[in-house]
Write a protein that holds these residues in place. Structure first.
Motif, PDB file in Angstrom:
ATOM      1  N   ARG A  40       0.839  -1.195   0.000  1.00 37.38           N
ATOM      2  CA  ARG A  40       0.000   0.000   0.000  1.00 37.38           C
ATOM      3  C   ARG A  40       0.878   1.252   0.000  1.00 37.38           C
ATOM      4  NH1 ARG A  40      -1.739  -2.937   4.245  1.00 37.38           N
ATOM      5  NH2 ARG A  40      -1.210  -1.273   5.733  1.00 37.38           N
ATOM      6  N   GLU A  42       0.913   3.887   1.790  1.00 32.98           N
ATOM      7  CA  GLU A  42       1.348   4.383   3.089  1.00 32.98           C
ATOM      8  C   GLU A  42       2.528   3.602   3.660  1.00 32.98           C
ATOM      9  OE1 GLU A  42      -2.575   2.057   3.813  1.00 32.98           O
ATOM     10  OE2 GLU A  42      -1.712   3.391   2.293  1.00 32.98           O
ATOM     11  N   ARG A  45       5.497   5.407   1.404  1.00 30.13           N
ATOM     12  CA  ARG A  45       5.656   6.864   1.473  1.00 30.13           C
ATOM     13  C   ARG A  45       6.719   7.319   2.475  1.00 30.13           C
ATOM     14  NH1 ARG A  45       0.588   7.914   1.390  1.00 30.13           N
ATOM     15  NH2 ARG A  45       0.569   8.116  -0.881  1.00 30.13           N
TER      16      ARG A  45
END
Length: 234
Positions: A40, A42, A45
């Motif tokens: 994902r 997140e 990041r």
């Protein structure tokens, strides 16, 4: 100095936004390469907070074409994948697809009011010039999202070799646009866009753009303020 009236526009976050930003493109590239489908944005990041040229604008990379720019960035992207838990071989393979996914047109959305804002400044007699911390291929994307008819020039930090707020990119933009005294910068980053432009003697407006934490006026309001302000003194 020339005599053109010019509005410099940031692109990502001001006129358009890629879904998931760089982390989203990396997740999409991982899926395209047959990698972990559970990854994902997140999770990636936090590992993208350094390594891009705009993270160190006072230390320019120098002008680069696409193959050279992406070749250098590929190592940064691989490292981010590995720190997010992807094994090295899969990370290297996925990094080969990031450019394709980053520029996938259906992943981009125009900011509300962006075409109308560009039309406002164009109709007021300004050249619309994009000045963006971006890979070299941005002009192709600008056309693909149907802003090309409203943009007179696209300038990327990759092609110039300096990233906002470094004054070199603003000086380059003024020179190639043949700008006179009546110049504005509109962007959503208070440091890269506003402070950077103002340090180069350019009037700047902070636009709220696309991000949840953005502040400033809408791009439509920014364009209206430019239209109504008139030329700078001197």
């Amino acid at each position: 100095m020339g005599d053109a009236r010019v509005v410099l526009w940031d692109f990502d976050g001001t006129l358009a936004r890629r879904e998931g930003l760089w982390a989203g493109a990396m997740v999409d590239a991982l899926a395209r390469s047959g990698g972990d489908p559970a990854m994902r944005p997140e999770l990636i990041r936090p590992h993208l907070r350094e390594g891009f040229p705009w993270h160190t604008p006072s230390d320019p990379w120098g002008a680069m074409g696409g193959p050279e720019w992406w070749g250098r960035m590929r190592l940064v992207l691989q490292g981010a994948y590995v720190r997010a838990g992807i094994d090295a071989a899969a990370a290297a393979h996925a990094a080969e697809f990031v450019a394709l996914e980053y520029y996938r047109v259906d992943a981009w959305r125009l900011v509300d009011g962006a075409p109308e804002a560009l039309a406002t400044t164009r109709d007021a007699g300004y050249l619309n010039v994009i000045v963006s911390n971006h890979p070299p291929e941005l002009a192709n994307l600008v056309g693909a999202v149907e802003l090309g008819a409203l943009i007179d020039l696209v300038i990327t930090s990759a092609a110039v070799g300096a990233d906002k707020p470094n004054p070199l990119i603003f000086e380059h933009a003024l020179r190639v646009a043949d700008a006179g005294a009546d110049v504005w910068m509109i962007g959503d980053d208070p440091v890269a866009d506003v402070a950077g432009a103002e340090s180069a003697g350019i009037r700047a407006i902070l636009a709220d753009g696309a991000y949840d934490d953005a502040v400033g006026v809408t791009v439509a309001e920014a364009a209206r303020l430019v239209r109504e302000a008139g030329p700078a003194d001197g």
